[in-house]
Motif scaffolding. Structure first.
Motif, PDB file in Angstrom:
ATOM      1  N   PHE A  98       0.822  -1.211   0.000  1.00  0.00           N
ATOM      2  CA  PHE A  98       0.000   0.000   0.000  1.00  0.00           C
ATOM      3  C   PHE A  98       0.858   1.265   0.000  1.00  0.00           C
ATOM      4  CE2 PHE A  98      -3.073   3.091   1.900  1.00  0.00           C
ATOM      5  CZ  PHE A  98      -4.024   3.001   0.896  1.00  0.00           C
ATOM      6  N   GLY A  99       2.175   1.102   0.285  1.00  0.00           N
ATOM      7  CA  GLY A  99       3.083   2.254   0.338  1.00  0.00           C
ATOM      8  C   GLY A  99       2.959   3.202  -0.839  1.00  0.00           C
ATOM      9  N   PRO A 100       3.058   2.718  -2.087  1.00  0.00           N
ATOM     10  CA  PRO A 100       2.956   3.629  -3.243  1.00  0.00           C
ATOM     11  C   PRO A 100       1.615   4.364  -3.316  1.00  0.00           C
ATOM     12  CG  PRO A 100       3.824   1.497  -3.905  1.00  0.00           C
ATOM     13  CD  PRO A 100       3.383   1.349  -2.481  1.00  0.00           C
ATOM     14  N   TYR A 101       0.517   3.698  -2.894  1.00  0.00           N
ATOM     15  CA  TYR A 101      -0.793   4.357  -2.913  1.00  0.00           C
ATOM     16  C   TYR A 101      -0.818   5.517  -1.910  1.00  0.00           C
ATOM     17  CZ  TYR A 101      -2.380   0.292  -5.559  1.00  0.00           C
ATOM     18  OH  TYR A 101      -2.526  -0.676  -6.502  1.00  0.00           O
ATOM     19  N   ARG A 102      -0.224   5.259  -0.717  1.00  0.00           N
ATOM     20  CA  ARG A 102      -0.171   6.304   0.316  1.00  0.00           C
ATOM     21  C   ARG A 102       0.612   7.503  -0.195  1.00  0.00           C
ATOM     22  NH1 ARG A 102       0.414   2.496   4.551  1.00  0.00           N
ATOM     23  NH2 ARG A 102       2.671   2.654   4.380  1.00  0.00           N
ATOM     24  N   LYS A 103       1.720   7.197  -0.919  1.00  0.00           N
ATOM     25  CA  LYS A 103       2.557   8.267  -1.484  1.00  0.00           C
ATOM     26  C   LYS A 103       1.721   9.103  -2.456  1.00  0.00           C
ATOM     27  CE  LYS A 103       7.055   8.822  -3.728  1.00  0.00           C
ATOM     28  NZ  LYS A 103       6.965   8.849  -5.181  1.00  0.00           N
ATOM     29  N   ASN A 104       0.918   8.420  -3.280  1.00  0.00           N
ATOM     30  CA  ASN A 104       0.046   9.133  -4.227  1.00  0.00           C
ATOM     31  C   ASN A 104      -0.930  10.047  -3.504  1.00  0.00           C
ATOM     32  OD1 ASN A 104       1.168   8.098  -6.490  1.00  0.00           O
ATOM     33  ND2 ASN A 104      -0.339   6.486  -6.820  1.00  0.00           N
ATOM     34  N   GLN A 105      -1.465   9.552  -2.382  1.00  0.00           N
ATOM     35  CA  GLN A 105      -2.428  10.354  -1.604  1.00  0.00           C
ATOM     36  C   GLN A 105      -1.752  11.614  -1.076  1.00  0.00           C
ATOM     37  OE1 GLN A 105      -5.500   9.795  -1.582  1.00  0.00           O
ATOM     38  NE2 GLN A 105      -6.093   7.682  -1.190  1.00  0.00           N
ATOM     39  N   ARG A 106      -0.513  11.459  -0.591  1.00  0.00           N
ATOM     40  CA  ARG A 106       0.218  12.622  -0.054  1.00  0.00           C
ATOM     41  C   ARG A 106       0.492  13.640  -1.161  1.00  0.00           C
ATOM     42  NH1 ARG A 106       3.013   8.636   2.897  1.00  0.00           N
ATOM     43  NH2 ARG A 106       4.814   8.699   1.503  1.00  0.00           N
ATOM     44  N   MET A 148      -7.615   7.779  -8.233  1.00  0.00           N
ATOM     45  CA  MET A 148      -7.357   7.266  -6.887  1.00  0.00           C
ATOM     46  C   MET A 148      -8.615   6.641  -6.275  1.00  0.00           C
ATOM     47  SD  MET A 148      -4.225   7.843  -6.402  1.00  0.00           S
ATOM     48  CE  MET A 148      -4.191   7.446  -4.674  1.00  0.00           C
ATOM     49  N   ASP A 149      -9.584   6.283  -7.107  1.00  0.00           N
ATOM     50  CA  ASP A 149     -10.832   5.670  -6.644  1.00  0.00           C
ATOM     51  C   ASP A 149     -10.534   4.519  -5.659  1.00  0.00           C
ATOM     52  OD1 ASP A 149     -12.780   3.140  -7.490  1.00  0.00           O
ATOM     53  OD2 ASP A 149     -13.835   5.037  -7.144  1.00  0.00           O
ATOM     54  N   THR A 150     -11.155   4.566  -4.488  1.00  0.00           N
ATOM     55  CA  THR A 150     -10.827   3.623  -3.406  1.00  0.00           C
ATOM     56  C   THR A 150     -11.089   2.176  -3.798  1.00  0.00           C
ATOM     57  OG1 THR A 150     -11.538   5.341  -1.893  1.00  0.00           O
ATOM     58  CG2 THR A 150     -11.133   3.193  -0.936  1.00  0.00           C
ATOM     59  N   ARG A 151     -12.213   1.922  -4.452  1.00  0.00           N
ATOM     60  CA  ARG A 151     -12.552   0.550  -4.831  1.00  0.00           C
ATOM     61  C   ARG A 151     -11.498   0.000  -5.785  1.00  0.00           C
ATOM     62  NH1 ARG A 151     -14.901  -1.603  -9.038  1.00  0.00           N
ATOM     63  NH2 ARG A 151     -15.408   0.433  -9.914  1.00  0.00           N
ATOM     64  N   LEU A 152     -11.086   0.855  -6.707  1.00  0.00           N
ATOM     65  CA  LEU A 152     -10.057   0.470  -7.672  1.00  0.00           C
ATOM     66  C   LEU A 152      -8.738   0.155  -6.954  1.00  0.00           C
ATOM     67  CD1 LEU A 152     -10.008   0.289 -10.797  1.00  0.00           C
ATOM     68  CD2 LEU A 152      -8.865   2.504 -10.799  1.00  0.00           C
ATOM     69  N   LEU A 211      -4.714  -3.637  -5.230  1.00  0.00           N
ATOM     70  CA  LEU A 211      -3.941  -4.142  -4.098  1.00  0.00           C
ATOM     71  C   LEU A 211      -4.084  -5.655  -3.974  1.00  0.00           C
ATOM     72  CD1 LEU A 211      -2.142  -2.818  -1.985  1.00  0.00           C
ATOM     73  CD2 LEU A 211      -4.115  -2.642  -0.470  1.00  0.00           C
ATOM     74  N   GLU A 212      -5.325  -6.131  -4.129  1.00  0.00           N
ATOM     75  CA  GLU A 212      -5.583  -7.576  -4.044  1.00  0.00           C
ATOM     76  C   GLU A 212      -4.878  -8.324  -5.177  1.00  0.00           C
ATOM     77  OE1 GLU A 212      -6.841 -11.254  -2.805  1.00  0.00           O
ATOM     78  OE2 GLU A 212      -6.818  -9.369  -1.696  1.00  0.00           O
ATOM     79  N   LYS A 213      -4.913  -7.722  -6.375  1.00  0.00           N
ATOM     80  CA  LYS A 213      -4.251  -8.326  -7.537  1.00  0.00           C
ATOM     81  C   LYS A 213      -2.737  -8.418  -7.291  1.00  0.00           C
ATOM     82  CE  LYS A 213      -3.619  -7.516 -12.462  1.00  0.00           C
ATOM     83  NZ  LYS A 213      -3.583  -6.452 -13.449  1.00  0.00           N
TER      84      LYS A 213
END
Length: 408
Positions: free
Chosen positions: A349-357, A378-382, A387-389
């Motif tokens: 999830f690190g890269p996603y968090r970086k995108n959020q910042r 950045m749609d949460t469901r997506l 992440l699951e994939k």
């Protein structure tokens, strides 16, 4: 129009697949030259023949590049059953010979008798450099254990520069983005694998594969060896030589207090699999990776011990931890499986968090429509689906490493 189509059809007969047309051999005995079973073909030929990997102008094209097994003395011949100029005027065939001459160093033979004379001198060939490691591999066909050696070599070693020029030609056929290196830079280290074999009661050596490593400077007084090229020649693939070579190289650098950690330049998928296997094998012996400590999560102790004892960086140490944690986790226990999944996903999830910042910073300078497009990305469901994939892909990779570990 029919005439044009007919002409195109006839010209198409003069196109050859260059991967199939290029015939490579590592020759130990004169009879190997005519033996079809000793021939192997490139995986790639686009660097010489273009993206379509086709040579135009010949029927039945055969590009023969045969090497003596040890010293790699080279026989080069181009054969074909027909050439386009014999049937058509004003149509030029590709300069196949010229393209091959671009990558093979001078001094090759064009005559089989000359090549056999060089083959007879193979008894004089001895591995270059200093011996680091000897190991055996059981050969089912021969029903015997074969002996292999790994040597470290410097470019100053007599005869090695010319040998390396011949050896590196194989890169063009088996590494997709291969390029030749500047051997005059003394930061290069070379590691070679040889097989010891008998011929008429004499001990001879055959080239199995090699690795080049570049030593980068790290301020103030360290180096960071980076694996640049690694190739096990096709007749020897699938026998565990890559793992032996990588582990030997790791152990070599581990003995140097000057080395910070070991990395790889643009690693291929196969190299990452190999590295996972070797690093897991090495880390299993470290106290910080014991079963009890694995259950407590990834720790600074693991990162430090992996770096200090095995020159493994933190990112790779974390991956090793996850593989060994999976090995010790009963995935049929829902709670334990969930704990493992969350542990891996937290890292992913690190890269996603970086995108959020970054998005938060961008809000101040983006126009509303630009911001909307970024938010939609950045749609949460997506995010959860991605992440699951990613998690499932990582799990499959880790399981392959553990299967190989169990077999070893």
């Amino acid at each position: 129009m029919a005439g044009v189509n007919e002409m195109e059809k006839k010209l198409a007969e003069y196109k050859c697949d260059t991967n199939q047309a290029t015939c490579l051999k590592l020759v130990r005995f004169p009879e190997d030259i005519e033996d079809e079973s000793t021939t192997f073909h490139p995986e790639y030929s686009h660097q010489l023949f273009g993206d379509d990997e086709v040579a135009f102008g010949y029927k039945g094209l055969q590009i023969q590049l045969y090497y003596t097994a040890g010293n790699l003395s080279t026989l080069f011949k181009v054969k074909y059953s027909a050439k386009v100029t014999e049937t058509f005027d004003c149509v030029e065939p590709d300069d196949v010979e010229g393209k091959i001459r671009e990558i093979i160093p001078p001094g090759f033979c064009c005559n089989t008798d000359d090549f056999i004379t060089l083959l007879e001198k193979e008894a004089n060939f001895k591995p270059f450099g200093s011996l680091l490691h000897t190991y055996k591999v059981h050969n089912v066909e021969e029903g015997a254990d074969l002996t292999y050696q790994i040597h470290k070599v410097d470019i100053s070693c007599p005869g090695f520069r010319e040998y390396h020029e011949r050896l590196q030609t194989f890169l063009m056929w088996f590494i997709e983005t291969a390029s030749f290196i500047d051997v005059d830079d003394d930061r290069w280290d070379f590691f070679l694998v040889f097989e010891k074999y008998n011929k008429d009661g004499e001990t001879l050596y055959a080239t199995v594969g090699y690795m080049t490593v570049y030593n980068y400077y790290v301020y103030p007084d360290k180096t960071r060896p980076r694996v640049s090229q690694m190739l096990i020649l096709p007749p020897f693939q699938g026998e565990g030589h890559g793992a032996q070579l990588l582990e030997t190289v790791h152990r070599f650098y581990c003995n140097s207090p000057k080395v910070q950690d070991i990395t790889a330049e643009d690693p291929s998928e196969n190299y990452v699999k190999l590295r996972d296997f070797v690093l897991v094998k090495l880390c299993m012996a470290l106290p910080s990776f014991s079963t009890e400590k694995l259950a407590q999560g990834f720790s600074e102790e693991m990162a430090v011990e992996a770096r200090e004892k095995l020159k493994i960086n933190k990112k790779h140490a974390r991956r090793v931890y996850e593989i060994l944690r999976l090995r010790n986790t009963d995935m049929s226990d829902e709670e334990k499986a969930r704990e493992f999944r969350l542990e891996v996903k937290k890292r992913l999830f690190g890269p996603y968090r970086k995108n959020q910042r970054e998005l938060t910073k961008m809000r101040k300078c983006l126009r509303p429509e630009e911001l909307a497009s970024h938010i939609s990305q950045m749609d949460t469901r997506l995010q959860h689906e991605e992440l699951e994939k990613s998690y499932q892909e990582v799990l499959a990779e880790y399981r392959r490493v553990l299967e190989r570990l169990a077999q070893a």
